[in-house]
Write an enzyme that holds these catalytic residues in place. Structure first.
Site, PDB file in Angstrom:
ATOM      1  N   ARG A   1      29.573  62.906 148.165  1.00 45.35           N
ATOM      2  CA  ARG A   1      29.258  64.241 147.645  1.00 45.35           C
ATOM      3  C   ARG A   1      28.588  64.141 146.275  1.00 45.35           C
ATOM      4  NH1 ARG A   1      33.052  66.544 145.050  1.00 45.35           N
ATOM      5  NH2 ARG A   1      34.678  66.263 146.610  1.00 45.35           N
TER       6      ARG A   1
ATOM      7  N   TYR B   1      12.500  86.626 149.339  1.00 46.85           N
ATOM      8  CA  TYR B   1      13.097  86.249 150.617  1.00 46.85           C
ATOM      9  C   TYR B   1      14.360  87.092 150.856  1.00 46.85           C
ATOM     10  CZ  TYR B   1      15.523  83.329 154.021  1.00 46.85           C
ATOM     11  OH  TYR B   1      16.200  82.885 155.118  1.00 46.85           O
TER      12      TYR B   1
ATOM     13  N   ASP C   1      10.229  80.155 143.407  1.00 43.08           N
ATOM     14  CA  ASP C   1      10.479  79.730 144.785  1.00 43.08           C
ATOM     15  C   ASP C   1       9.118  79.387 145.385  1.00 43.08           C
ATOM     16  OD1 ASP C   1      10.890  79.548 147.523  1.00 43.08           O
ATOM     17  OD2 ASP C   1      12.462  81.069 147.555  1.00 43.08           O
TER      18      ASP C   1
ATOM     19  N   LYS D   1      11.635  74.533 155.487  1.00 40.88           N
ATOM     20  CA  LYS D   1      10.284  74.976 155.860  1.00 40.88           C
ATOM     21  C   LYS D   1       9.286  73.815 155.736  1.00 40.88           C
ATOM     22  CE  LYS D   1      12.812  78.650 155.986  1.00 40.88           C
ATOM     23  NZ  LYS D   1      12.931  79.587 154.865  1.00 40.88           N
TER      24      LYS D   1
HETATM   25  C1  LIG Z   1      13.936  80.270 154.180  1.00 39.28           C
HETATM   26  C2  LIG Z   1      13.729  80.626 152.762  1.00 39.28           C
HETATM   27  C3  LIG Z   1      14.791  80.568 151.849  1.00 39.28           C
HETATM   28  C4  LIG Z   1      16.207  80.218 152.250  1.00 39.28           C
HETATM   29  O1  LIG Z   1      16.295  78.892 152.700  1.00 39.28           O
HETATM   30  P1  LIG Z   1      17.379  78.395 153.789  1.00 39.28           P
HETATM   31  O2  LIG Z   1      17.071  76.934 153.867  1.00 39.28           O
HETATM   32  O3  LIG Z   1      17.113  79.145 155.060  1.00 39.28           O
HETATM   33  O4  LIG Z   1      18.720  78.699 153.250  1.00 39.28           O
HETATM   34  C5  LIG Z   1      14.517  80.884 150.525  1.00 39.28           C
HETATM   35  N1  LIG Z   1      13.277  81.275 150.131  1.00 39.28           N
HETATM   36  C6  LIG Z   1      12.247  81.349 150.998  1.00 39.28           C
HETATM   37  C7  LIG Z   1      10.910  81.786 150.499  1.00 39.28           C
HETATM   38  C8  LIG Z   1      12.437  81.032 152.334  1.00 39.28           C
HETATM   39  O5  LIG Z   1      11.422  81.139 153.186  1.00 39.28           O
END
Ligand SMILES: *Cc1c(COP(=O)(O)O)cnc(C)c1O
Length: 420
Positions: free
Chosen positions: A76, A128, A200, A225
């Site tokens: 961890r 998001y 982000d 993603k």
């Molecule tokens: C999918 C996404 C998230 C969240 O990520 P997870 O891995 O699904 O928890 C945050 N910001 C954006 C822009 C996203 O597309």
């Protein structure tokens, strides 16, 4: 790594002490693709393996009390695969440090958890959906309050609460309307007030945009993603330069324990090595599709930062590599919500599903899927109308994606009450 010579339980040393590890490309002087392939990809010192083994052990032996044999103690806190992945992301985001988490959402939560109770955050409105949910339903529980604005570059100065505002949250491009924020402009105002800026960068990936180069303090990704890119890992990462952030966020990474598995780190690192190829192909495909949509009589408007018609195209040119638009776009279809739904049922290559950034193309209707949790008036104020369709272009062939979209759109838009 220093190996002990005195423990009776250890096997004889392999060649760890004699294997010469060839020099790996150091980050700043090489181009993106070279760094993507080599950063964090160390030759295994004991076997010479070119690809690192997956280190599944949760615990690491100590030669005497409090003296671990290597640099690891308990998975961890740190493990080899997570270290490799974090090193690679740091190199690609032009950051000194990166920390991986069990999801993009966990990354957001930990950045917010690092703020003291009573802190104030300013965020762009169309974040998001899960980020919006955390900001409105979870952060308040530990006394962190978030103000949303649809025009952060204009409003920021007026929204800052002296002494309380600690963080600005930007998503650029925004989801799902692909609005852009001038990161430099916001960061220069924020920094005058000692406020940190988080970007982000999930929608573009580090190949197309490096927010730290434009003044951001922390860049976060849903690794789920583009970075992993194969729709088979859920993970997140944050990258930054400041040593005090490194200390605070590393402490929380271990204390909260929202960490990815060694296997997921290994997979995401493998995915990251082809990011440049995938991001280029996705951009090429999205550009082809966006132009075809723009020319279609069944389309009201197209949101794609790679098009000259995008209202903030100048920001894309300034902030994105070669002015690239990335793989994401959205459009409003003629015929309302029904047509949007019908479109998604009529594609043959685009798969109807949430998420984005994978090798396969996906389509969805944000108002009933990813953004269904946001009240309608708020949604529409951010441009998320019922007739909006979001596309994530994968790395299939552009001609097939274009034909698929045009066929589905014609079927969807012309079958409403027999009229178009
Ligand atoms: C999918 C996404 C998230 C969240 O990520 P997870 O891995 O699904 O928890 C945050 N910001 C954006 C822009 C996203 O597309």
């Amino acid at each position: 790594m220093t190996l002990p010579t005195h423990s009776p339980r250890l096997p004889p040393l392999l060649h760890a002490d004699v294997v010469q590890t060839p020099p790996r490309p150091p980050s700043p002087e090489h181009q993106f693709g070279t760094r993507a392939v080599h950063a964090g990809a160390h030759i295994d010192p004991t076997t010479g393996a070119v690809i690192a083994p997956i280190s599944l052990s949760t615990t690491f032996a100590q030669s005497s009390v409090g003296n671990p044999i290597g640099i690891y103690e308990y998975t961890r806190s740190a493990n080899p695969n997570r270290d490799h992945f974090e090193e690679a992301v740091a190199a690609l985001e032009h950051a000194r440090f990166a920390l991986a988490f069990s999801s993009g959402s966990a990354t957001t939560a930990i950045v917010l958890q690092s703020l003291a109770a009573g802190s104030h955050v300013i965020s762009v409105s169309d974040v998001y959906g899960g980020t919006h949910r955390y900001f409105t339903k979870v952060a308040a529980a530990h006394g962190v309050h978030v103000t949303f604005t649809p025009a952060i570059e204009v409003d920021i100065e007026g929204l800052i609460k002296p002494n309380d505002t600690k963080l600005i949250w930007i998503e650029s491009p925004s989801n799902p309307t692909l609005g852009l924020v001038d990161i430099r402009k916001v960061a220069s105002i924020a920094h005058r007030h000692g406020i940190l800026v988080v970007v982000d960068n999930t929608f573009l990936s580090p190949y197309i945009q490096n927010p730290l180069d434009h003044g951001a303090d922390i860049v976060v990704h849903s690794v789920t993603k583009y970075i992993n890119g194969h729709s088979d890992v859920l993970m997140g990462v944050a990258a930054f330069n400041a040593i005090d952030l490194k200390e605070r966020l590393t402490f929380l990474q271990n204390a909260i324990g929202a960490v990815p598995s060694a296997f997921d780190c290994w997979l995401a690192h493998r995915g990251l090595k082809t990011l440049h190829l995938r991001a280029r192909e996705a951009t090429k495909n999205a550009t082809t599709v966006a132009k075809a949509l723009e020319a279609s009589p069944f389309v009201k408007s197209v949101n794609y930062p790679g098009l000259d018609s995008h209202p903030q195209r100048a920001i894309a040119v300034k902030q994105h590599r070669d002015g690239m638009g990335g793989g994401m776009l959205s459009f409003r279809i003629q015929g309302g919500h029904e047509a949007a739904e019908r479109f998604c049922q009529n594609t043959r290559v685009f798969v109807l599903a949430e998420s984005l950034g994978g090798i396969e193309s996906l389509c969805e209707v944000p108002s009933s899927m990813t953004h269904a949790g946001i009240p309608k008036e708020q949604r529409e104020a951010a441009g998320v109308y019922d007739d909006l369709v979001r596309l994530s272009c994968g790395i299939e062939d552009a001609a097939d994606l274009k034909a698929d979209v045009l066929k589905a759109i014609e079927k969807a838009a012309t079958s409403i009450n027999g009229s178009k």
